[in-house]
Enzyme design. Structure first.
Site, mmCIF file in Angstrom:
data_model
loop_
_atom_site.group_PDB
_atom_site.id
_atom_site.type_symbol
_atom_site.label_atom_id
_atom_site.label_comp_id
_atom_site.label_asym_id
_atom_site.label_seq_id
_atom_site.Cartn_x
_atom_site.Cartn_y
_atom_site.Cartn_z
ATOM 1 N NE ARG A 152 -2.283 0.801 3.740
ATOM 2 C CZ ARG A 152 -2.457 1.668 4.743
ATOM 3 N NH1 ARG A 152 -3.223 2.729 4.574
ATOM 4 N NH2 ARG A 152 -1.899 1.473 5.915
ATOM 5 N NE ARG A 233 6.844 -1.161 12.437
ATOM 6 C CZ ARG A 233 5.985 -0.231 12.008
ATOM 7 N NH1 ARG A 233 6.454 0.809 11.310
ATOM 8 N NH2 ARG A 233 4.695 -0.346 12.255
ATOM 9 C CG ASP A 257 10.038 8.917 10.483
ATOM 10 O OD1 ASP A 257 10.317 9.944 11.143
ATOM 11 O OD2 ASP A 257 8.889 8.434 10.422
ATOM 12 C CD GLU A 262 10.625 4.825 17.108
ATOM 13 O OE1 GLU A 262 11.020 4.611 15.962
ATOM 14 O OE2 GLU A 262 9.415 4.992 17.385
ATOM 15 C CG HIS A 281 8.254 6.564 14.329
ATOM 16 N ND1 HIS A 281 8.347 5.326 14.922
ATOM 17 C CD2 HIS A 281 7.403 6.397 13.276
ATOM 18 C CE1 HIS A 281 7.592 4.456 14.274
ATOM 19 N NE2 HIS A 281 7.018 5.091 13.266
#
Length: 314
Positions: A152, A233, A257, A262, A281
């Site tokens: 997608r 990822r 990103d 995190e 992110h």
């Protein structure tokens, strides 16, 4: 009355993005930090419903077992690898999700490609510091954009690249020529893909077979001026191999990103790498996406309380 915790709302989006008034009879606490371990368990023990933002806080078997009051979890998106969904359901906990438009991440990937091509970040920094031109950029038109994973999001980035006049190609382990024909891009074998692309943008679902898919060997195949973009990822790239390649100037640059931990620690060595654009992110973090996430989180919580859960995760 239910006690509801909304986790990891780093930018205080929840209250602004949705109308929570239909839940005014219930206690809602919003947490703006990310914690783990015993501190997380202590924090969450009073709550019967958790609203989870993406994969920021893992809800593992151990965490779930330590939360005796937990009845329902609702995550943004319809997939969250950080939640042990099967175990939660086995404990009678309802797990729900929201829709996830996804296009914001594809947009960021294309923005990062443009930034790398034209050296926007070093040029902007030079201007702020009183300087002027510091690099000569390159055209996107005619450059080869490689899409690693033509699902997608990857197919959206492919269309963006085509709009810029790029030569768009694709490869992944299960990708077929038929799928490439459907999207209007060229299928390449793995070696040709890594050897010939000027930009490679990653759009794969994380699994063990793609962990460290991009390692030292794959980076060594890339052109010396090619650039790598990861909005997918973090573990798909071998971080140590990427660090070595950037320090040696073996590839032209990278933009990432996503990170193994995190928020990224302030002293992480990644922050010192040359030719690396880092964003915190923010692929999916837009006002419009948050309105969908939190708006449907309100709907899901209300539906659960009414006894009719919606958008339950498989």
């Amino acid at each position: 009355m239910h006690k509801i915790a909304l986790l990891d709302d780093w930018m205080d989006d929840a209250r602004q993005a949705a109308d929570w008034s239909c839940l005014s009879d219930h206690a809602i606490d919003v947490f703006h930090d990310t914690i783990t371990g015993d501190a997380l368990i202590e924090r969450l023990q009073p709550y019967s419903i958790l609203g989870v933002m993406r994969e920021r806080t893992p809800l593992t078997k151990e965490v779930i077992d330590a939360l005796p009051n937990l009845q329902a979890i609702i995550t943004s998106g319809m997939r969250n690898a950080s939640i042990d969904t099967a175990y939660a359901r086995s404990k009678g906990i309802v797990v729900m999700g929201t829709q996830s438009p996804g296009h914001a991440t594809a947009e960021l990937a294309m923005i990062l490609i443009g930034n790398l091509a034209r050296h926007i970040m070093p040029s902007a920094h030079a201007m702020q510091e009183g300087g002027w031109q510091v690099a000569t950029g390159r055209d996107l038109r005619g450059a080869r954009l490689g899409i690693l994973g033509l699902g997608r999001l990857g197919s959206q980035v492919a269309k963006f690249g085509q709009a810029f006049g790029m030569d768009v190609v694709a490869w992944s382990q299960n990708l077929t020529k038929a799928r490439c024909d459907e999207v209007g891009v060229t299928y390449l074998d793995k070696e040709t893909f890594f050897q010939s692309c000027d930009f490679i943008s990653i759009h794969l679902k994380l699994s063990e077979r793609v962990r460290h898919l991009i390692d030292a060997d794959m980076l060594a195949l890339m052109k010396h001026d090619a650039c790598l973009i990861n909005t997918s990822r973090a573990p798909i790239i071998d971080k140590d191999a990427l660090s070595a390649a950037l320090r040696a100037g073996a590839i032209g640059g990278a933009a990432i990103d996503v990170y193994d931990y995190e928020p990224l620690p302030s002293d992480d060595p990644l922050r010192q790498l040359p030719n690396l654009i880092m964003t915190p992110h923010i692929g999916y973090v837009t006002k419009e996406t948050m309105q969908i996430f939190y708006g449907q989180m309100v709907e899901g919580i209300a539906a659960f309380i009414d006894g009719n859960p919606i958008r339950e995760l498989p």
